[in-house]
Design a protein around this motif. Sequence first.
Motif, PDB file in Angstrom:
ATOM      1  N   ASN A 175      -6.655  -6.548  -9.551  1.00  0.00           N
ATOM      2  CA  ASN A 175      -6.244  -5.906  -9.420  1.00  0.00           C
ATOM      3  C   ASN A 175      -5.342  -4.835  -9.140  1.00  0.00           C
ATOM      4  OD1 ASN A 175      -7.951  -6.609  -6.215  1.00  0.00           O
ATOM      5  ND2 ASN A 175      -6.356  -7.946  -5.790  1.00  0.00           N
ATOM      6  N   LEU A 176      -4.195  -5.245 -10.413  1.00  0.00           N
ATOM      7  CA  LEU A 176      -3.524  -5.106 -10.778  1.00  0.00           C
ATOM      8  C   LEU A 176      -3.992  -4.207 -12.134  1.00  0.00           C
ATOM      9  CD1 LEU A 176      -0.405  -4.279 -11.824  1.00  0.00           C
ATOM     10  CD2 LEU A 176      -0.166  -6.902 -13.525  1.00  0.00           C
ATOM     11  N   GLU A 177      -4.610  -4.463 -12.757  1.00  0.00           N
ATOM     12  CA  GLU A 177      -6.101  -3.285 -13.468  1.00  0.00           C
ATOM     13  C   GLU A 177      -5.900  -2.139 -12.539  1.00  0.00           C
ATOM     14  OE1 GLU A 177      -6.601  -3.571 -16.231  1.00  0.00           O
ATOM     15  OE2 GLU A 177      -8.002  -2.126 -16.730  1.00  0.00           O
ATOM     16  N   THR A 178      -6.831  -2.613 -11.145  1.00  0.00           N
ATOM     17  CA  THR A 178      -7.454  -1.384 -10.538  1.00  0.00           C
ATOM     18  C   THR A 178      -5.947  -0.070 -10.337  1.00  0.00           C
ATOM     19  OG1 THR A 178      -8.946  -2.548  -9.618  1.00  0.00           O
ATOM     20  CG2 THR A 178      -8.836  -0.893  -8.521  1.00  0.00           C
ATOM     21  N   TYR A 179      -4.853  -1.072  -9.878  1.00  0.00           N
ATOM     22  CA  TYR A 179      -3.927   0.322  -9.724  1.00  0.00           C
ATOM     23  C   TYR A 179      -3.492   0.188 -10.834  1.00  0.00           C
ATOM     24  CZ  TYR A 179       1.170   0.856  -8.295  1.00  0.00           C
ATOM     25  OH  TYR A 179       1.952   1.570  -7.413  1.00  0.00           O
ATOM     26  N   ILE A 180      -3.606   0.099 -11.815  1.00  0.00           N
ATOM     27  CA  ILE A 180      -3.022   0.428 -13.330  1.00  0.00           C
ATOM     28  C   ILE A 180      -3.371   2.166 -13.022  1.00  0.00           C
ATOM     29  CG2 ILE A 180      -2.946   1.112 -15.667  1.00  0.00           C
ATOM     30  CD1 ILE A 180      -1.890  -1.929 -15.081  1.00  0.00           C
ATOM     31  N   LYS A 181      -4.772   2.289 -12.932  1.00  0.00           N
ATOM     32  CA  LYS A 181      -6.047   2.660 -13.642  1.00  0.00           C
ATOM     33  C   LYS A 181      -5.834   3.807 -12.022  1.00  0.00           C
ATOM     34  CE  LYS A 181     -10.334   0.170 -14.704  1.00  0.00           C
ATOM     35  NZ  LYS A 181     -11.442  -0.239 -14.204  1.00  0.00           N
ATOM     36  N   PHE A 182      -5.497   3.720 -10.971  1.00  0.00           N
ATOM     37  CA  PHE A 182      -5.379   4.527  -9.947  1.00  0.00           C
ATOM     38  C   PHE A 182      -4.058   4.941 -10.880  1.00  0.00           C
ATOM     39  CE2 PHE A 182      -2.705   4.784  -6.512  1.00  0.00           C
ATOM     40  CZ  PHE A 182      -2.624   5.401  -5.852  1.00  0.00           C
ATOM     41  N   ASN A 183      -3.014   4.708 -10.845  1.00  0.00           N
ATOM     42  CA  ASN A 183      -1.942   5.175 -10.994  1.00  0.00           C
ATOM     43  C   ASN A 183      -2.238   6.650 -12.193  1.00  0.00           C
ATOM     44  OD1 ASN A 183       0.099   4.970  -9.401  1.00  0.00           O
ATOM     45  ND2 ASN A 183      -0.196   2.975  -9.796  1.00  0.00           N
ATOM     46  N   MET A 184      -3.337   5.570 -13.474  1.00  0.00           N
ATOM     47  CA  MET A 184      -4.032   7.073 -14.556  1.00  0.00           C
ATOM     48  C   MET A 184      -4.500   8.134 -14.063  1.00  0.00           C
ATOM     49  SD  MET A 184      -3.806   4.099 -17.304  1.00  0.00           S
ATOM     50  CE  MET A 184      -4.368   4.813 -18.992  1.00  0.00           C
ATOM     51  N   LYS A 185      -5.266   7.867 -13.104  1.00  0.00           N
ATOM     52  CA  LYS A 185      -5.980   8.666 -12.003  1.00  0.00           C
ATOM     53  C   LYS A 185      -4.831   9.651 -11.884  1.00  0.00           C
ATOM     54  CE  LYS A 185     -10.728   7.093 -12.372  1.00  0.00           C
ATOM     55  NZ  LYS A 185     -11.003   6.022 -11.119  1.00  0.00           N
TER      56      LYS A 185
END
Length: 314
Positions: free
Chosen positions: A49-59
């Motif tokens: 979930n943290l990986e997904t949250y970081i990805k979202f912020n990078m987008k």
Amino acid sequence: MSVTVKEITQKSLPPLVEQLMNDILEKNPLHKKIVSVSLEKMTQEEIDNLETYIKFNMKKGLTVDYLSESYLMFVFDTMKEQLYFQKHKKYRFSTLAEVADSVYHDPDYMSKYVYGIAVSCFIWPHHLGMLRYFNETVPTQKKGTYLEIGPGHGLFFMSALANTGFDHFVGLDISETSLGQTKEIVDFFLPDKGSKYSLQLKDFLDADQLESNSYDAVVTGEVIEHVEEPELFLRRIAEIAKPDAYIYLTTCCNAAVIDHIYLFRTPKEVEDMMDECGLKVVKPFYLPYEGKSVEECLEKDLPMSLAYVLQKKS
Ligand SMILES: C[S@@+](CC[C@H](N)C(=O)[O-])C[C@H]1O[C@@H](n2cnc3c(N)ncnc32)[C@H](O)[C@@H]1O
């Protein structure tokens, strides 16, 4: 050369989590113990979930560097306030006026502060514990209106929207930055839910159009220590909640943060206040400072997080 995350965990980490942890360790090698304990306590799903949250912020155009900087700013400012608290046995500030401009109305500071809290919700065991507790206790089949006061980063609000059956979801916050972060996360992960929720820039205490006995869920995480008179806040929650509403509240005692202006010294103080204000504790959950017991925290005035499922008193 600072330690790398691979040297302190056996777990295999997805690339952005590894990068975030390495960034945190490089900028603050003293964080080694916290990173190691945090990773130990996170499940694989939570790490993902943290990986997904970081990805979202990078987008959205943010960088891992910005997230690690935001998190460490939150850590540093919290430690500074905690040292002040240990020395003076009180929080530095006690009025909203003293913190409003430097925190809530400073978009750069507030943005980093809210991202810092969000990262802490993934990795600090006591913050993660409160999110888990919410997910465990929030009713999934209940209908009606869900109200969240102070959604901040939006992680609880998004989880409620994704996993529960309420018909409508309302979020109130005094910070435009917080509402922006909540809206972005919800719209990104739950693009079909746009018609189900509304977000309003409002102080809960000034939101006089909230009707009595009309909310099926009232959720407020880490807010009552940010207000001058939490009694008014609690009475208002009891007033607007339906008799069978799910009420979820978290707060803390002896936990100094830059904009914590109301000091609760013990869980009993919180619980007595809730009782006087028309709220009954159904299920308390105490999350002591990492590595300490509840008793040690109380004896030494160490920070402790408190989570409650409450019921409106009849
Ligand atoms: C520390 S954050 C908590 C975020 C999230 N609820 C959590 O549990 O991690 C507190 C949030 O409450 C908001 N807030 C503070 N006082 C408020 C008030 N009187 N009415 C509505 N929101 C408020 C702040 O702007 C911020 O977004």
